[in-house]
Scaffold this motif. Structure first.
Motif, PDB file in Angstrom:
ATOM      1  N   LEU A  14      -0.336 -22.836  21.606  1.00  0.00           N
ATOM      2  CA  LEU A  14      -1.852 -22.918  21.470  1.00  0.00           C
ATOM      3  C   LEU A  14      -2.418 -23.817  20.454  1.00  0.00           C
ATOM      4  O   LEU A  14      -3.437 -24.640  20.781  1.00  0.00           O
ATOM      5  CB  LEU A  14      -2.340 -21.300  21.277  1.00  0.00           C
TER       6      LEU A  14
ATOM      7  N   ILE B 137       4.505 -19.253  21.330  1.00  0.00           N
ATOM      8  CA  ILE B 137       3.319 -19.164  21.879  1.00  0.00           C
ATOM      9  C   ILE B 137       1.898 -19.582  21.070  1.00  0.00           C
ATOM     10  O   ILE B 137       1.172 -20.490  21.281  1.00  0.00           O
ATOM     11  CB  ILE B 137       2.786 -17.759  22.363  1.00  0.00           C
ATOM     12  N   GLY B 138       2.382 -19.389  19.699  1.00  0.00           N
ATOM     13  CA  GLY B 138       1.100 -19.603  18.905  1.00  0.00           C
ATOM     14  C   GLY B 138       1.108 -21.132  18.355  1.00  0.00           C
ATOM     15  O   GLY B 138       0.016 -21.744  18.448  1.00  0.00           O
TER      16      GLY B 138
ATOM     17  N   LEU C  37      -2.746 -27.136  22.225  1.00  0.00           N
ATOM     18  CA  LEU C  37      -3.912 -27.181  23.296  1.00  0.00           C
ATOM     19  C   LEU C  37      -5.191 -27.284  22.406  1.00  0.00           C
ATOM     20  O   LEU C  37      -5.944 -28.147  22.926  1.00  0.00           O
ATOM     21  CB  LEU C  37      -3.880 -25.646  24.174  1.00  0.00           C
TER      22      LEU C  37
END
Lengths: 769, 115, 147
Positions: free
Chosen positions: A635, A631-632, A638
């Motif tokens: 991100l 997830i990190g 992104l």
């Protein structure tokens, strides 16, 4: 502020005779100098001058620490500092050798400061602050013997009743300030017509009355005053007879020009005052404890004062000012003497005290003088003038004159009995053995009573024989300040044989008769006393017990100790409030103009979502760590796509370190166990999905509102010109908002040190085991 | 793309809240981390999406030209990431200590201050 | 967790990573980078070194207790703010030199502040992770096992 500061500097421990001298003599220098200072102002105030001064306190709210000294303030200030001087000397003797005498003086001087601030304030907010300070210091003083449960309960009762009244007063003051357009007393005094015609006038008056009646122990709030006798006697003499209980009277007197002269004001004051006056007097003579006798008689006197302010005629106001001073003098003296008797004989029960006049002659003289003044028996005493004025006020009252006169007559008869109980009963007859062998009190204990009682004589002398003295005009300005019209004061003890003379004589004779037949009467009245079972005392106890039950119940209900349930409550409340606002204010308007979707972006988004699901459902800790890492990193990708390289780098580095920390910590924690039921999981999943959906809608709704940031253009414009940096994000962090960053790195440092301490402590524990 | 990111944020919040409501101590911490990610992305998205244009001023200009990503949410999120790191580390170590003294990871067993 | 390849690679990677972190710090005012990023990169490099070659050698390499870095960093940040105060302006007013240097641009108190941030971030990260690793070796269990 000076008394509170000075109280911290206790006299040094001398070695010689200084060492044995009671410290009260030194501490008393402070109130003594204040007394002299205030006495020096009499001249100016008697000439009609109002002395004011002001210091900004909370200027943005228009609250100033301002002072307003007129006749009324100065009478109170003189009583507070003058009686305070004597009480402090007295306390030095009364509590001689007490290990906490220093603390006692701190409380006492704190109270004195608060009380002086209260009467001298020219700003109603400052007045309120001082008002509450008197309640607080009274709490500390009543509970001074805090090892006794009775003292603690009494202190709490006084605080709850006066503090509750204080809250009402605050509301009243705020309303008054709003209506009158100022917090300054001097301005408000000119606004009386505006205020009295305002629709909020009635609430203001009711709130003020609640504040004043609780403080000045008016029926039905009088119950705290007799219980406050648990305090050391210097406190009873000072706070609960001469000064603090008169704060309510002061309030009524101070605001009489603004709020007074209306039917509601006059009716409530007169009725409450009369009931309190009669009730106090009736209960006083039935007591056997000297201090309780005096306490009920104080309640009666406070009722009389409220009654006089309610009548509100010039003569009644004059009577109020004179009686206020008279009462403070004789009641202060009697309380101190009662304390001296208690101190030297070991009891305050009048049934155990006899024939003390031989062993305590000086105290006897003081008590006799004070009691004669209280009974208003002889024209030689200032008490007689007070009594005369009260009769005059009652006789000339605009309405119900005869009813009032009758009540006053009855009250005064009881007062004569009380005077007899205090001055005749313990001192005459055969000496009875007491718990401690009785002997005369030391100088510090009899000086105060004797001086105060003697002052009662002296004042008559001044009034009678030195008419040009300052006293008469000074009293006139005080009365004028209350009545808001010119009051002439011409006082004389003897004014010939008239109706008032006959009334006084009747009072005295009836009192003496009642004193002789008091035991028979008490037996006769004993059935009536069963009524006290349903009195305000019982209501107070019931209310307190009820509050306890409610508190226990709601604590059990809300403080259950289950963390997931707390969190569920918080989450649902937040989601409910946000959802309600969102739907009612914006509806489901989520806009249509969105930027395009590119393949690599949507891949990252899908990966993040999948990793989230994996982190939630995984039963393995390592898989969860890996999912969190994904997830990190997702991100940070992104962030790269959308023009935030700084964020991307930071997120990347942090994620790496987080994974390392997770790996290092989770190993020491147990495997994931399945703790909740399937129903519980379903419920939580529903809540979680609702919250998630709500946040999505919220985000989209916010995005439909055009951005109107004034900060971003400012930072963009000035980044190079002012801060000489081309990376605007970094410039914000280290220059524009550097103070925030300093705070942040401090938090980080604290967290690191906390972790370090936790781990080191653990290591030590392990070594100890 | 905003809709996609809104869904991602919603997913992170949903996962975070679900984990937060678990009775297991470690799952609670995982929930905190997920919520942190969601909140960071939310703040970032509030600055609107401007693809590929970091808030940098060109070398020969005094202020950024044309469209550029909003630097303010970026500064906020940067701070939040680092603070979040400190918070997570502290919470993890605290949980570990708690487990060691209380010998349970069931939050329903941890209702009193005594261990 | 002793791997020959990792430890050899780390020996060569460490100076590069540290140089990169300082580069990030210094150019941060004008290009992407800065104290936070730089500090995290440096910390990650040292943590990697510690994982590969053991905690003791990482501590030896660092030379001082990482907590000292926190204190020095905070002090540096506060001093950078005080300089503005000392020159008669508000706390944290930026002061700048007149010369321009390559990469860094102009020297000024904001850069000094960023150096403080850099040191604090390194100190915080290393304090946490070194303490955790220390506990790990004390607990006599070397590696993480899957259940």
């Amino acid at each position: 502020m000076t008394p509170a500061i000075a109280s911290e500097q206790q006299p040094a421990n001398g070695k010689s005779w200084l060492h044995r001298l009671n410290p009260g003599w030194f501490v008393a220098l402070l109130p003594l100098s204040l007394t002299l200072f205030f006495a020096g102002l009499i001249c100016r105030v008697a000439a009609g001058e109002v002395i004011t001064g002001s210091y900004p306190w909370v200027p943005s709210l228009g609250v100033n620490l301002s002072f307003y000294i007129d006749g009324l303030s100065l009478v109170f200030a003189l009583l507070i500092s003058g009686i305070g001087t004597l009480v402090i000397i007295y306390a030095g003797g009364y509590l001689a050798g007490h290990p906490q005498l220093g603390r006692f003086y701190i409380y006492l001087l704190l109270f004195m400061t608060a009380m002086l601030g209260l009467v001298l304030s020219g700003n109603i907010i400052a007045l309120f602050v001082f008002w509450e300070l008197t309640s607080l210091s009274s709490y500390l003083l009543i509970g001074f013997n805090h090892s006794q449960p009775k003292a603690r309960a009494s202190a709490l009762q006084a605080l709850l009743i006066t503090g509750g009244g204080g809250l009402a007063l605050l509301a009243g003051l705020v309303l008054l300030g709003q209506v009158g357009g100022s917090w300054e007393l001097s301005t408000l005094l000119t606004q009386d017509i505006v205020i009295q015609n305002h629709p909020l006038y009635l609430p203001i008056v009711l709130l003020f009355l609640l504040g004043a009646f609780t403080k000045s122990a008016q029926f039905p709030f009088h119950i705290w005053l007799p219980n406050a006798m648990a305090a050391p006697t210097p406190v009873s003499a000072y706070l609960h007879s001469a000064t603090m209980v008169k704060a309510g009277i002061f309030l009524l007197a101070r605001f009489n020009p603004i709020l007074g002269n209306t039917p509601i004001w006059q009716c409530s004051l007169t009725a409450t005052g009369a009931v309190t006056m009669l009730l106090g007097a009736y209960l006083a003579w039935q007591q056997t404890d000297l201090k309780r006798i005096l306490a009920y008689s104080t309640i009666s006197a406070l009722g009389t004062l409220v009654l006089l302010l309610g009548v509100g005629t010039a003569i009644a106001v004059k009577a109020a000012v004179v009686f206020l001073i008279v009462h403070s003098l004789y009641k202060g003296a009697l309380f101190m003497a009662a304390g001296a008797i208690d101190h030297e004989t070991g009891t305050r029960d009048i049934n155990q005290l006899r024939g003390l006049r031989r062993v305590m002659p000086i105290t006897f003289v003081a008590v006799t003088l004070a009691a004669l003044s209280m009974a208003g028996a002889l024209p030689l005493f200032v008490g007689y003038i007070g009594k005369k004025l009260i009769y005059e006020a009652a006789l000339t009252a605009p309405s119900a004159a005869w009813l009032l006169t009758g009540s006053v007559l009855l009250t005064n008869t009881f007062t004569v009995v009380v005077a007899g109980l205090v001055a005749v009963r313990p001192f005459w007859g055969q000496l009875k053995p007491t718990p401690k062998p009785a002997h005369e009190a030391p100088l510090s204990l009899w000086l105060g009573p004797l001086l105060l009682a003697g002052l009662g004589l002296l004042l008559v002398g001044l009034l009678e024989f030195v008419p040009s003295s300052l006293l008469t005009p000074f009293l006139a300005t005080s009365a004028t300040a209350i009545a808001d019209e010119l009051v002439r004061v011409k006082l004389a003890a003897w004014s010939g044989v008239n109706a008032i003379f006959w009334l006084s004589l009747a009072t005295l004779l009836a009192g003496i008769g009642l004193y002789t037949g008091r035991n028979g009467l008490r037996r006769l009245l004993s059935p009536a006393n069963a009524l006290t079972a349903i009195g305000p005392e019982r209501i107070y106890e019931r209310t307190l017990a009820g509050l306890q039950i409610v508190a226990t119940g709601q604590t059990r209900l809300l403080q259950h100790g289950y963390l997931p349930l707390y969190l569920l409550t918080i989450v649902l409340t937040t989601a409910g409030l946000i959802g309600y606002t969102l739907l009612t204010r914006y509806g489901l308007n989520i806009g249509t103009h969105w930027s395009g979707v590119r393949m690599h972006e949507i891949t990252v988004a899908v990966v993040i979502l999948l990793a989230t699901i994996a982190a939630v459902v995984s039963k393995s800790r390592l898989a969860t760590i890996a999912a969190l890492g994904m997830i990190g990193y997702g991100l940070s990708l992104l962030f790269v796509f959308y023009g935030a390289p700084d964020l991307a780098m930071t997120q990347l580095a942090v994620e790496t370190l987080t994974v390392i920390i997770l790996a290092l910590t989770l190993y020491h924690l147990p495997r994931f166990s399945r703790l909740s039921s399937t129903a519980g999981r379903t419920r939580d999943a529903l809540v979680a999905l609702t919250v998630g959906g709500l946040v999505s809608v919220l985000v989209l709704t916010v995005l439909t509102v055009p951005m109107q940031s004034r900060l971003t253009p400012f930072f963009a414009e000035n980044s190079v010109t002012l801060a000489k940096g081309r990376n605007i994000v970094n410039v914000i962090l280290v220059d524009f908002r550097a103070l925030d960053t300093l705070g942040e790195i401090t938090v980080l440092a604290v967290a690191a040190i906390g972790i370090y301490a936790l781990l080191k402590q653990q290591k030590q524990n392990e070594q100890n085991e | 793309m905003e809709i996609v990111l809104a869904l991602v944020i919603g997913g992170l919040f949903a996962g975070g809240v679900y984990m937060l409501l678990r009775r297991n101590l470690v799952k609670l911490l995982v929930g905190l981390i997920l919520l942190g990610h969601g909140a960071n992305l939310l703040i970032f998205l509030m600055g609107r999406l401007i693809p590929g244009r970091p808030p940098l001023v060109p070398v020969d200009a005094t202020h950024p030209v044309g469209l550029f990503a909003d630097p303010l949410p970026q500064a906020l999120v940067l701070t939040a990431i680092v603070i979040g790191f400190g918070l997570q580390a502290f919470a993890l170590v605290l949980a570990r200590r708690l487990y060691q003294s209380a010998h349970t990871d069931d939050l329903d067993q941890l209702r009193t201050t005594e261990t | 967790m002793h791997s020959m390849i990792l430890s050899t690679a780390t020996r060569y990677l460490l100076p590069l990573l540290l140089m990169f972190s300082i580069f990030l710090l210094l150019r941060g005012h004008n290009e992407p980078g800065g104290g936070f990023t730089g500090g995290l990169v440096a910390a990650a490099a040292l943590v990697l070194y510690g994982l590969a070659l053991g905690l003791r050698s990482a501590r030896q390499l660092l030379g001082i207790d990482p907590r000292m870095l926190i204190y020095v960093g905070l002090l540096t940040a506060v001093v950078s703010g005080l300089l503005g105060l000392l020159s008669g302006q508000v706390f944290m007013t930026g002061l700048w030199s007149t010369q321009t240097l390559p990469v860094i641009g102009k020297l000024g108190t904001p850069l000094l502040f960023d150096v403080g941030v850099y040191l604090v971030v390194i100190g915080v990260t290393l304090t946490i992770i070194f303490a955790l690793m220390e506990n790990e070796t004390d607990s006599k269990t070397g590696s993480l096992k899957e259940e």
